[in-house]
Write a protein that holds these residues in place. Structure first.
Motif, mmCIF file in Angstrom:
data_model
loop_
_atom_site.group_PDB
_atom_site.id
_atom_site.type_symbol
_atom_site.label_atom_id
_atom_site.label_comp_id
_atom_site.label_asym_id
_atom_site.label_seq_id
_atom_site.Cartn_x
_atom_site.Cartn_y
_atom_site.Cartn_z
ATOM 1 N N LEU A 46 4.707 -3.852 15.952
ATOM 2 C CA LEU A 46 3.869 -3.563 15.072
ATOM 3 C C LEU A 46 4.838 -3.020 13.922
ATOM 4 N N ALA A 47 5.688 -2.195 14.205
ATOM 5 C CA ALA A 47 6.720 -1.914 13.063
ATOM 6 C C ALA A 47 7.354 -3.272 12.381
ATOM 7 N N LEU A 48 7.643 -4.180 13.217
ATOM 8 C CA LEU A 48 8.742 -5.397 12.821
ATOM 9 C C LEU A 48 7.370 -6.075 11.796
ATOM 10 N N LEU A 52 7.843 -7.258 7.802
ATOM 11 C CA LEU A 52 7.582 -8.642 7.536
ATOM 12 C C LEU A 52 6.676 -8.914 6.410
ATOM 13 N N VAL A 53 5.407 -8.207 6.583
ATOM 14 C CA VAL A 53 4.357 -8.378 5.458
ATOM 15 C C VAL A 53 5.120 -7.831 4.076
ATOM 16 N N ALA A 54 5.795 -6.492 4.385
ATOM 17 C CA ALA A 54 6.191 -5.727 3.299
ATOM 18 C C ALA A 54 7.055 -6.642 2.279
ATOM 19 N N VAL A 55 7.899 -7.238 3.106
ATOM 20 C CA VAL A 55 8.942 -8.137 2.465
ATOM 21 C C VAL A 55 8.243 -9.367 1.727
ATOM 22 N N VAL A 57 5.305 -9.410 0.500
ATOM 23 C CA VAL A 57 4.642 -8.887 -0.571
ATOM 24 C C VAL A 57 5.798 -8.548 -1.825
ATOM 25 N N LEU A 58 6.710 -7.957 -1.287
ATOM 26 C CA LEU A 58 7.639 -7.935 -2.407
ATOM 27 C C LEU A 58 8.102 -9.247 -2.895
ATOM 28 N N ALA A 59 8.537 -9.999 -2.044
ATOM 29 C CA ALA A 59 8.955 -11.380 -2.555
ATOM 30 C C ALA A 59 8.029 -12.128 -3.443
ATOM 31 N N ARG A 60 6.781 -11.958 -3.167
ATOM 32 C CA ARG A 60 5.732 -12.613 -3.975
ATOM 33 C C ARG A 60 5.832 -11.851 -5.404
ATOM 34 N N ASN A 61 5.917 -10.480 -5.383
ATOM 35 C CA ASN A 61 5.896 -9.705 -6.635
ATOM 36 C C ASN A 61 7.253 -9.991 -7.435
ATOM 37 N N LEU A 62 8.355 -10.047 -6.752
ATOM 38 C CA LEU A 62 9.539 -10.610 -7.480
ATOM 39 C C LEU A 62 9.427 -11.926 -8.053
ATOM 40 N N ALA A 63 8.841 -12.711 -7.479
ATOM 41 C CA ALA A 63 8.740 -14.141 -7.833
ATOM 42 C C ALA A 63 7.689 -14.136 -9.349
ATOM 43 N N GLY A 64 6.977 -13.050 -9.344
ATOM 44 C CA GLY A 64 6.154 -13.136 -10.469
ATOM 45 C C GLY A 64 4.867 -13.772 -10.488
#
Ligand SMILES: [Zn+2]
Length: 64
Positions: A46-48, A52-55, A57-64
């Protein structure tokens, strides 16, 4: 899974006693498998998944 009941095909002794190299190799392999399965608890999975979901989401936000 434990190796208590496994009998070695090479020396016909319980693998857990480690009387010959085949026994010791089998015992080490089984212990490594147990270690892997022990690390994959539902909480760890579950932690993994959350990580993964957090990464993602972050990647999408950074991509703009
Ligand atoms: Zn053996």
């Amino acid at each position: 899974m434990t190796c208590d009941r496994l009998v070695c095909a090479n020396c016909a002794a319980p693998v857990s006693e480690g009387r010959c190299p085949v026994c010791r190799a089998s015992r080490e392999r089984l212990q490594q498998q147990e270690g892997i399965f022990a690390g994959l608890t539902p909480a760890a999975l579950l932690a993994l998944l959350v990580a993964l979901v957090a990464v993602a989401v972050l990647a999408r936000n950074l991509a703009g």
